[in-house]
Each structure stands twice: as structure tokens, then as C-alpha cells.
Design an enzyme around this catalytic site. Structure first.
Site, PDB file in Angstrom:
ATOM      1  CD  GLU A  54      24.358  68.945  26.758  1.00 16.82           C
ATOM      2  OE1 GLU A  54      23.984  70.117  26.751  1.00 16.82           O
ATOM      3  OE2 GLU A  54      24.480  68.269  25.727  1.00 16.82           O
ATOM      4  CE  LYS A 107      21.680  67.739  23.302  1.00 18.48           C
ATOM      5  NZ  LYS A 107      22.304  68.988  23.736  1.00 18.48           N
ATOM      6  CG  HIS A 123      32.158  70.021  22.574  1.00 17.31           C
ATOM      7  ND1 HIS A 123      32.684  71.091  21.897  1.00 17.31           N
ATOM      8  CD2 HIS A 123      30.810  70.180  22.508  1.00 17.31           C
ATOM      9  CE1 HIS A 123      31.697  71.859  21.458  1.00 17.31           C
ATOM     10  NE2 HIS A 123      30.556  71.329  21.810  1.00 17.31           N
TER      11      HIS A 123
END
Ligand code: BG6
Length: 486
Positions: A210, A334, A234
Site C-alpha cells: 500500500e 504501508k 487477507h
């Protein structure tokens, strides 16, 4: 396709998930004419609102989150008629009496779009107030617990009143078109399945990167970290779909049984290999999407003492016949260079290169793209045309699903919500799957602590810490990094 008649009770009916995802999803179905006149949507919240006030709130939020809402006047008139509001302080026994006349014939869906710490309370109160009938279903979001014990606790309270087939645990990745396509690719084609094992595959990578940081969720994230937030659900669900044996049918229990077997076959990390086969890290400041970005520790709501990881890389093994000796490399983080999610299946090189003795021949590579575009890319060796002799090049067969279908419209929440209404649980996670994955994750968390696995650092806007590269380089392999920043 018209849906069966339903009553959708949205706990957290004025909250973010309802406004951004659930209400727009149902409204789109309204514009398609798929909802019959008898179906109702009942927003439930702690605020003292009349139904009229709730309708105008929903109108405002659709204006904000639904692209061509202005052009959908007729659909809105129909939609507004099916909206109701119930005020509920979940701690007030009196307020629970406001929920009454629950239908015993149409599909009744209780969607808990609330913070997870309310799941136990709400499901117990539904039970205590005799609001659970055979036609009722309950939907809960991740995180279901923060470890095996707390997950069991939530599951126990859900199962007080609901049978397992009435409980829908959402993992929104399972609602993604490209993730579902994994099953079609594997089990509707012989070409891949025949070579889907250690006999032809060298290794598999799963990356979910991400570019955003923790945004306004610093408080939640700091208590959670990337392993619990992304890997436990996930990434492990994707891994299951990639690694599972062919199910007997696409029916939910067959698919879930096979996924569970994968989770049970994951080799547990040990104190001998945890430091070598796992990397945890936090982002430092850097440049993200062309702008200066602060470090994780400077994010609002973050406490430096928590030692929370924003990046994880793992090398894992699946102990079964099919995958023996094939490493799986998982990575998520992230503030990485771009938002990209893909699965890379790297095949073995041919056993003998007839074209040039001793020369390296690129192995075939299958890339299943989940984000930014959904597609499949198979790299094969071909002869460079127009030259004499065999000058080989590695070229892609590229299938971009967006070129064939307009798949951008249906959000994964919409797909999943429709499945709940239709009573199809195949894309939801069963209790034993959740608990098996927590068991495996808990072991990693415990080993990180007991073995003092260091918290690495990485610059925002890159591809993670250097030790994550080392984790795979050590095996003479390399990560495939997604599309580079524009
Ligand atoms: C959520 C995580 O489950 O998934 C978030 O809690 C993460 O931290 C999000 O950003 C990613 O989902 P997607 O669909 O945007 O890839």
C-alpha cells in the site's frame, strides 16, 4: 437479477462503513431495479434521529459517495421509502425493545458495521431478546479478535444464538474479482493445474503493498500491526486459494474444507528460523506520491512503546505432498512505493537448455494481478523474430480483465452483501479457518517477542527494508516489485 426479499438491519447505520460502502452498494442495486418493493433497510444507531432525519442523512451521504446520484431521482424515491431508523443504546434493555416485528419469512440480515468490541454485546443481546430466527444471518467484519483466545471468545458469543451457517465473517479480499478469479483460473483450466505443484513451480510470492500510511487509524493500527491487520486474514486467504487442493465443488463447505487443510499444513515458525524467515519493520519519513511523508512514530495515535510493525515479510512452507520444498514469500506493508497487489508464480527453469549450452534461460512466470488493474500475465520464452538462430526473449501473454468487462462498478462489499442476502456463504470465512490462522499467527507474535526479532526500518515510498530483500536473496531469488511510481 432480482434479489429475494430482505430486511437489512445496519448496526452502525450512521457510521463510515455504512455511508461509504454499504448504503451505496444497496443503492446501486436499487438503480438496477433488483430490489423488490417489500425489502427494507433499517439503520440502527445510538443517535436520537427520526426516520425522516435518517433519510436526509442517507441522502447527503449518497450525494457525497455515489457518483451520479443526482441523475438517479426515481431510484432515490424508491430507496427512501424502504429506509427506517431505530435508535439503540446497546446497553439499554429498554432500547432493545425498539427492535421488534422481526420477520420470520424474508431474509433478515443483521450487519454489524460497528467497532469489533461491540460484536459480543450485540450478538448476545440479539439472542437474549429473542431476535434470532432460522431466517436470520449475522455479518461481522475483521478483526475477529486479536489472537486465538479473543477470536474464540467472539466466535463463542456469535454461536450462542446463531448456527455456523448463519454467521458471515467478511474478508473483503474474498469479494475482489481478481481473487475469485483464482479459483476459475486454477479449476476451469487444465493448463495450469497440471503444473501447479513442486514438480514445476520454483516458488510463489504474494505481495500486498500500500502506498498510504495509517491515515486517521493510528490508534487502531498501533494496537494491531501489519501481521494481524493484513497477513492473518487477507494474505492467508489468498495463500489458501493458491495452494488448496481442488474442492469437490464450488459449494461453500467444499471450498472452506480445502482452505482449512492449507492453514493446518502451514509449517509453524520455530525459534531456530524465525529471525531468518521473517522480517518486521516500521516506516520512516520519506517521499510518498511526490510529497513529504512523516514516519510511523510521528503519526497521530501512535505510541512509540508499542513496537508495532507496518511491514512484514515471511518465508513459509506448506507441509504437504503438493508443495513440499516450494517456498512461499509473503510481503505486505504501508507507505510502500505504490499500491500494488499481485501473486507471482515462478516456474522452474527447463532442465536442459538446448539453445545455448550453459546459458541462463529465464523461467516462465505467471503473475496474477489484483491491483491496480486486474489481470493475468504469463511470461514465456519465445524466439526473437527476424534473426537467424535462436535469440530467445521472455515475453508476456497479457490478459487485462478490464478490457473485456466493466468490472469497476461492483465494489467487493456490494458483491459480498448480495451473497449474504442470497444466503451464499462461500466467500465468507468459517470459524475453524479463522481459529487455525490465529493459531499460526500467535506463534509468530510470541516468537518475535521471545527471540527478540529486531524491528527494522524502511524509508517511506520504497519497497521495504533491506532485510526483506535479503530474506529472498539468500535463496538466490528476488521480489518482483509492482508498477513503479509515476
Ligand atoms: C483492511 C486493512 O482490511 O484492508 C487496512 O485494515 C488496509 O489497513 C485495507 O488498508 C486494504 O484494502 P484494499 O482493498 O484497499 O487493498
Amino acid at each position: 437479477m432480482e434479489l429475494n426479499t430482505f430486511d437489512l438491519y445496519l448496526f452502525g447505520g450512521t457510521g463510515d462503513l455504512s455511508n461509504r460502502k454499504l448504503i451505496p452498494a444497496m443503492f446501486r442495486q436499487e438503480t438496477l431495479g433488483n430490489i423488490d418493493d417489500a425489502s427494507q433497510i433499517i439503520g440502527i444507531g445510538s443517535r436520537d434521529l427520526s426516520t425522516e432525519e435518517y433519510i436526509s442523512m442517507v441522502n447527503e451521504s449518497l450525494n457525497k459517495y455515489y457518483i451520479d446520484f443526482e441523475q438517479q431521482k426515481d431510484a432515490w424515491l424508491k430507496f427512501a421509502k424502504r429506509l427506517q431508523y431505530i435508535k439503540l443504546d446497546i446497553n439499554s434493555n429498554e432500547d432493545w425493545k425498539n427492535i421488534n416485528n422481526v420477520s420470520d419469512s424474508v431474509a433478515v440480515v443483521y450487519y454489524l458495521a460497528t467497532p469489533p468490541n461491540l460484536y459480543k454485546k450485540i450478538s448476545s443481546a440479539l439472542n437474549d431478546n429473542d431476535l434470532i430466527k432460522d431466517n436470520c444471518r449475522i455479518v461481522v467484519e475483521k478483526p475477529i479478535g486479536s489472537d486465538l483466545e479473543t477470536a474464540k471468545d467472539i466466535n463463542n458469543s456469535l454461536s450462542l444464538g446463531f448456527k455456523e451457517n448463519q454467521i458471515y465473517r467478511i474478508d473483503h479480499y474474498l469479494g475482489k474479482e481478481a481473487v475469485q478469479n483464482l479459483l476459475a483460473l486454477r479449476f476451469a483450466n487444465t493448463i495450469f493445474e497440471k503444473s501447479w505443484s513442486s514438480s514445476a513451480i520454483d516458488h510463489i510470492q504474494i505481495t500486498v503493498a500500500e502506498d498510504l500510511g495509517v491515515e486517521d487509524r493510528g490508534g487502531y493500527y498501533d494496537e494491531t500491526g501489519a501481521l494481524r491487520d493484513m497477513v492473518q486474514n487477507h494474505l492467508l486467504q489468498i495463500l489458501c486459494l493458491i495452494a488448496m487442493e481442488p474442492p469437490v465443488s464450488i459449494q461453500s463447505e467444499s471450498v472452506r474444507d480445502e482452505k482449512l487443510k492449507v492453514l493446518k499444513s502451514l509449517a509453524p515458525f520455530t525459534s531456530d528460523n524465525i529471525a531468518v524467515n521473517s522480517v518486521r519493520a516500521q516506516y520512516l519519513e520519506g517521499i510518498s506520491k511526490g510529497e513529504a511523508a512523516c514516519s510511523y512514530l510521528d503519526e497521530e495515535g501512535v505510541n512509540s512503546k508499542n513496537h508495532t510493525e507496518t511491514f512484514v515479510a515471511l518465508k513459509l512452507e506448506i507441509n504437504n505432498w503438493r508443495w513440499s520444498g516450494v517456498p512461499f514469500y509473503l510481503r505486505t506493508g504501508k507507505r510502500m512505493q505504490s499500491k500494488s497487489s499481485e501473486i507471482v508464480v515462478r516456474y522452474k527453469t527447463v532442465p536442459h537448455n538446448i539453445f545455448s549450452k550453459g546459458a541462463h534461460l529465464e523461467p516462465d512466470q505467471l503473475v496474477l494481478r489484483i491491483h491496480p488493474d486486474e489481470g493475468i500475465d504469463l511470461k514465456l520464452n519465445t524466439k526473437r523474430p527476424g534473426v537467424s538462430g535462436y535469440d530467445l526473449e521472455n515475453l508476456p501473454l497479457d490478459l487485462n480483465l478490464n478490457e473485456y468487462h466493466e468490472i469497476g462498478h461492483q465494489d467487493c462489499y456490494e458483491r459480498l452483501l448480495l451473497d449474504v442476502i442470497k444466503g451464499n456463504p462461500s466467500l465468507f470465512v468459517r470459524r475453524d479457518e479463522i481459529e487455525a490462522s490465529w493459531k499460526w499467527i500467535d506463534n509468530i507474535i510470541n516468537l518475535w517477542k521471545s527471540e527478540d526479532v529486531p524491528m527494522e526500518e524502511y524509508i517511506s515510498g520504497g519497497w521495504g527494508p533491506s532485510n526483506a530483500d535479503l530474506l529472498i536473496k539468500r535463496d538466490f531469488r528476488a521480489w518482483k516489485n509492482g508498477p513503479s511510481k509515476k
